[in-house]
Design an enzyme around this catalytic site. Sequence first.
Site, mmCIF file in Angstrom:
data_model
loop_
_atom_site.group_PDB
_atom_site.id
_atom_site.type_symbol
_atom_site.label_atom_id
_atom_site.label_comp_id
_atom_site.label_asym_id
_atom_site.label_seq_id
_atom_site.Cartn_x
_atom_site.Cartn_y
_atom_site.Cartn_z
ATOM 1 N N GLU A 56 38.501 -38.733 27.061
ATOM 2 C CA GLU A 56 39.871 -39.343 26.928
ATOM 3 C C GLU A 56 40.486 -40.100 28.016
ATOM 4 O O GLU A 56 40.599 -39.006 29.373
ATOM 5 C CB GLU A 56 40.672 -38.162 26.086
ATOM 6 C CG GLU A 56 40.481 -38.216 24.811
ATOM 7 C CD GLU A 56 41.538 -37.821 23.850
ATOM 8 O OE1 GLU A 56 41.076 -37.372 23.031
ATOM 9 O OE2 GLU A 56 42.344 -37.209 24.056
ATOM 10 N N CYS A 113 45.556 -40.588 34.252
ATOM 11 C CA CYS A 113 45.171 -39.897 33.804
ATOM 12 C C CYS A 113 43.415 -39.386 33.441
ATOM 13 O O CYS A 113 42.953 -39.942 32.644
ATOM 14 C CB CYS A 113 45.663 -38.932 32.814
ATOM 15 S SG CYS A 113 44.940 -36.935 33.052
ATOM 16 N N CYS A 153 33.772 -29.082 30.096
ATOM 17 C CA CYS A 153 34.177 -28.666 31.609
ATOM 18 C C CYS A 153 33.290 -27.403 31.250
ATOM 19 O O CYS A 153 33.284 -26.675 30.164
ATOM 20 C CB CYS A 153 35.380 -28.612 31.899
ATOM 21 S SG CYS A 153 35.391 -28.012 33.051
ATOM 22 N N CYS A 180 38.374 -22.410 31.968
ATOM 23 C CA CYS A 180 39.169 -21.421 31.698
ATOM 24 C C CYS A 180 39.937 -21.523 30.518
ATOM 25 O O CYS A 180 39.405 -22.003 29.459
ATOM 26 C CB CYS A 180 40.499 -22.335 32.397
ATOM 27 S SG CYS A 180 40.492 -23.138 33.890
ATOM 28 N N CYS A 182 42.477 -23.568 28.010
ATOM 29 C CA CYS A 182 41.172 -25.370 28.381
ATOM 30 C C CYS A 182 40.896 -25.798 27.660
ATOM 31 O O CYS A 182 39.767 -25.346 27.005
ATOM 32 C CB CYS A 182 41.432 -25.464 29.592
ATOM 33 S SG CYS A 182 40.859 -27.456 29.330
ATOM 34 N N GLU A 198 35.533 -30.908 35.048
ATOM 35 C CA GLU A 198 36.416 -30.734 36.904
ATOM 36 C C GLU A 198 35.987 -31.886 37.728
ATOM 37 O O GLU A 198 34.426 -32.031 37.910
ATOM 38 C CB GLU A 198 35.682 -29.350 37.469
ATOM 39 C CG GLU A 198 35.873 -28.884 38.613
ATOM 40 C CD GLU A 198 37.020 -29.216 39.245
ATOM 41 O OE1 GLU A 198 38.064 -27.890 38.865
ATOM 42 O OE2 GLU A 198 37.353 -29.980 40.463
ATOM 43 N N SER A 215 42.427 -33.073 40.605
ATOM 44 C CA SER A 215 43.182 -32.233 40.579
ATOM 45 C C SER A 215 41.604 -31.394 40.399
ATOM 46 O O SER A 215 41.113 -31.305 39.932
ATOM 47 C CB SER A 215 43.750 -32.123 39.087
ATOM 48 O OG SER A 215 44.308 -30.932 38.539
ATOM 49 N N SER A 229 45.188 -26.186 40.896
ATOM 50 C CA SER A 229 45.581 -25.670 39.476
ATOM 51 C C SER A 229 45.775 -25.202 39.749
ATOM 52 O O SER A 229 44.187 -24.192 39.488
ATOM 53 C CB SER A 229 44.561 -25.957 38.279
ATOM 54 O OG SER A 229 45.087 -27.345 38.170
ATOM 55 N N ASN A 287 50.368 -26.522 26.927
ATOM 56 C CA ASN A 287 50.292 -26.752 25.475
ATOM 57 C C ASN A 287 49.180 -26.564 24.811
ATOM 58 O O ASN A 287 48.637 -26.750 24.757
ATOM 59 C CB ASN A 287 49.902 -28.723 25.867
ATOM 60 C CG ASN A 287 51.075 -29.383 26.575
ATOM 61 O OD1 ASN A 287 52.250 -29.513 26.661
ATOM 62 N ND2 ASN A 287 50.474 -29.628 27.373
ATOM 63 N N CYS A 322 48.789 -32.795 28.013
ATOM 64 C CA CYS A 322 46.976 -31.574 29.302
ATOM 65 C C CYS A 322 46.870 -31.014 28.175
ATOM 66 O O CYS A 322 47.607 -29.587 28.181
ATOM 67 C CB CYS A 322 48.632 -31.104 30.040
ATOM 68 S SG CYS A 322 48.918 -31.947 31.898
HETATM 69 N N1 SAH Z 1 39.259 -29.867 35.843
HETATM 70 C C1 SAH Z 1 40.847 -30.093 36.569
HETATM 71 C C2 SAH Z 1 40.788 -31.011 35.886
HETATM 72 C C3 SAH Z 1 41.323 -31.098 34.502
HETATM 73 S S1 SAH Z 1 42.663 -30.588 33.472
HETATM 74 C C4 SAH Z 1 41.755 -28.566 36.396
HETATM 75 O O1 SAH Z 1 41.296 -27.600 36.066
HETATM 76 O O2 SAH Z 1 42.819 -29.135 37.683
HETATM 77 C C5 SAH Z 1 44.687 -30.616 34.057
HETATM 78 C C6 SAH Z 1 45.333 -29.895 34.263
HETATM 79 O O3 SAH Z 1 45.359 -29.539 33.214
HETATM 80 C C7 SAH Z 1 45.318 -28.505 35.285
HETATM 81 O O4 SAH Z 1 46.358 -27.767 35.733
HETATM 82 C C8 SAH Z 1 45.193 -27.847 33.959
HETATM 83 O O5 SAH Z 1 44.714 -26.331 34.567
HETATM 84 C C9 SAH Z 1 45.785 -28.529 33.109
HETATM 85 N N2 SAH Z 1 45.997 -28.047 31.729
HETATM 86 C C10 SAH Z 1 44.776 -27.279 31.171
HETATM 87 N N3 SAH Z 1 45.377 -26.885 29.781
HETATM 88 C C11 SAH Z 1 46.466 -26.843 29.376
HETATM 89 C C12 SAH Z 1 47.245 -26.652 28.681
HETATM 90 N N4 SAH Z 1 46.593 -26.354 27.048
HETATM 91 N N5 SAH Z 1 48.761 -26.748 28.429
HETATM 92 C C13 SAH Z 1 48.140 -27.506 30.198
HETATM 93 N N6 SAH Z 1 47.575 -27.244 30.531
HETATM 94 C C14 SAH Z 1 47.050 -27.207 30.268
HETATM 95 FE FE1 SF4 Z 2 37.851 -27.301 33.453
HETATM 96 FE FE2 SF4 Z 2 39.798 -28.441 34.096
HETATM 97 FE FE3 SF4 Z 2 39.651 -27.356 31.786
HETATM 98 FE FE4 SF4 Z 2 39.285 -25.584 34.086
HETATM 99 S S1 SF4 Z 2 41.358 -26.753 33.289
HETATM 100 S S2 SF4 Z 2 38.337 -25.466 31.992
HETATM 101 S S3 SF4 Z 2 38.398 -26.651 35.748
HETATM 102 S S4 SF4 Z 2 38.787 -29.071 32.449
#
Ligand code: SAH
Ligand code: SF4
Length: 382
Positions: free
Chosen positions: A96, A109, A116, A120, A123, A171, A202, A224, A302, A345
Site C-alpha cells: 500500500e 508514504c 516484513c 515488531c 505492527c 523495512e 524510517s 522507530s 492504531n 500507520c
Molecule cells: N520498517 C520501518 C518503516 C515502516 S513502519 C520502521 O519500522 O521504521 C512505519 C512506522 O509505523 C514505524 O515507526 C512503525 O513502528 C509504526 N507502526 C507500525 N505499526 C503501528 C501501529 N499499529 N500503530 C502505530 N504505529 C505503528
Molecule cells: Fe517491519 Fe517496521 Fe513493522 Fe517493525 S514496524 S515489523 S520493522 S514494518
Amino acid sequence: MTSTTGKVNLLGLTQPQLESFFDSIGEKRFRAGQVMKWIHHFGVDDFDAMSNIGKALREKLKASAEIRGPEIVSEDISTDGTRKWVVRVASGSCVETVYIPQGGRGTLCVSSQAGCALDCSFCSTGKQGFNSNLTAAEVIGQVWIANKSFGSIPAKVDRAITNVVMMGMGEPLLNFDNVVAAMQIMMDDLGYGISKRKVTLSTSGVVPMIDELSKVIDVSLALSLHAPNDELRDRLVPINKKYPLEMLLAACQRYISNLGEKRVLTIEYTLLQGVNDQPEHAQQMTALLAKIPCKINLIPFNPFPHSGYERPSNNAIRRFQDILRKAGHNVTVRTTRGEDIDAACGQLVGQVLDRTRRSERYIAVRQLQSEPVTAPVAANRS
Ligand code: SAH
Ligand code: SF4
C-alpha cells in the site's frame, strides 16, 4: 532490471543507469534525460507518446524496453483527503501507498517490501511475515502512480507530492539497493525533484545499513524507537536484541553528523497503553536522547484485530508529551489520518478484506480492476 517480458523496465533506472542503458543500445546518453522527463514528469508509459524522440528510436525502445509500474488494485480517497492505493507487485503480493495532504504539504508514504521479517509486536505488516523485496521500479512506481493521479506535473510548478517517507510496509534498509535507487529518482530534477530534507527513510534499527546509507545518499533519517530501554525494546522491536540501543543511537548520531548541516533525527515512538506510555518511560527517553539533535513524533497506536494492544487515552498521551516538552524536546503527536480507508500507520493491508463492509464510509472508492483483491492479501496473512 529485466522483467518477465525480457525487456528492461526503465521506470526503476536512475539517471546514470539509464545513460548506461542508452550506451548499451548504441544511442546517445542525453536520451536518458528526455526519457526520464516523459516517465516521471508526465507519467508516460508509451514510447509513442515521446514526441521529441524519433520513430526509429521509439521502435528500438519498444523492442528492448518497457515502462511498467506495479498493477493498481484499488484507489481510495478518504473524507480527510488522504488517498490510499493498493498495488500488486511481481511476487503477487499487495502493498500500500498512502498520500496525506496537510497544509501546504503533501506527504507520500511508500512501501519497500511486501510484508516484513522483523516482527515488531504491534505492527500488522510484521504479523504477515516477509514476502518479497520490491524492485526499484515497484518502489518508485508508487510515486509515479500517485503523481499521475494528480495530473502530469512538469518541473518547477507546485507539486502535489512535496515529501516522501519510506514508512509504508517493510523495512527499507533490508531492501537497500532498490530503495536507494528509488530515493535517488525521487530527488533527481529529472525525476520528482524532492529535496533531500523532504525524503525520509524510517528504520527500526538495522545498524550496519545505517552506516552504508550514509556512504551513498543524504536523505533524512527517522528511527522507530518505541522503547527507552533495552529490556522493553527487545520485546517490542526484536531486532534490538541484535543491535541494542547504545549501538543504534551511536549509528544514528554518526549518520546525522555526516550530513554536515543542521539536520536532526526524527524519533518515532508508537504509544501503547500500559506498555511504553508511562511517565517513567518519558523520563528515560529524555535522558536517552539528551545529546541527540532530534524531533520526536509520538504515534498513538492504531489498533488492528487481535493485536493485543490498545491506544492510550488522550490524557496519557498529553502527559507523556508534556514530560518530553518540559525537558526541551520538540515533540509532535501524529494525528491519525485516513482512518476510514485503513490508511493509518500499522493498519496497512491488514484490513483490506473488510473493505466491502466499510464501503459506506468512503466518499470515493474507485475499484480500478474488476477482480477481487482478497486472494493475494489472504495469502499474505496466512
Ligand atoms: N520498517 C520501518 C518503516 C515502516 S513502519 C520502521 O519500522 O521504521 C512505519 C512506522 O509505523 C514505524 O515507526 C512503525 O513502528 C509504526 N507502526 C507500525 N505499526 C503501528 C501501529 N499499529 N500503530 C502505530 N504505529 C505503528
Ligand atoms: Fe517491519 Fe517496521 Fe513493522 Fe517493525 S514496524 S515489523 S520493522 S514494518
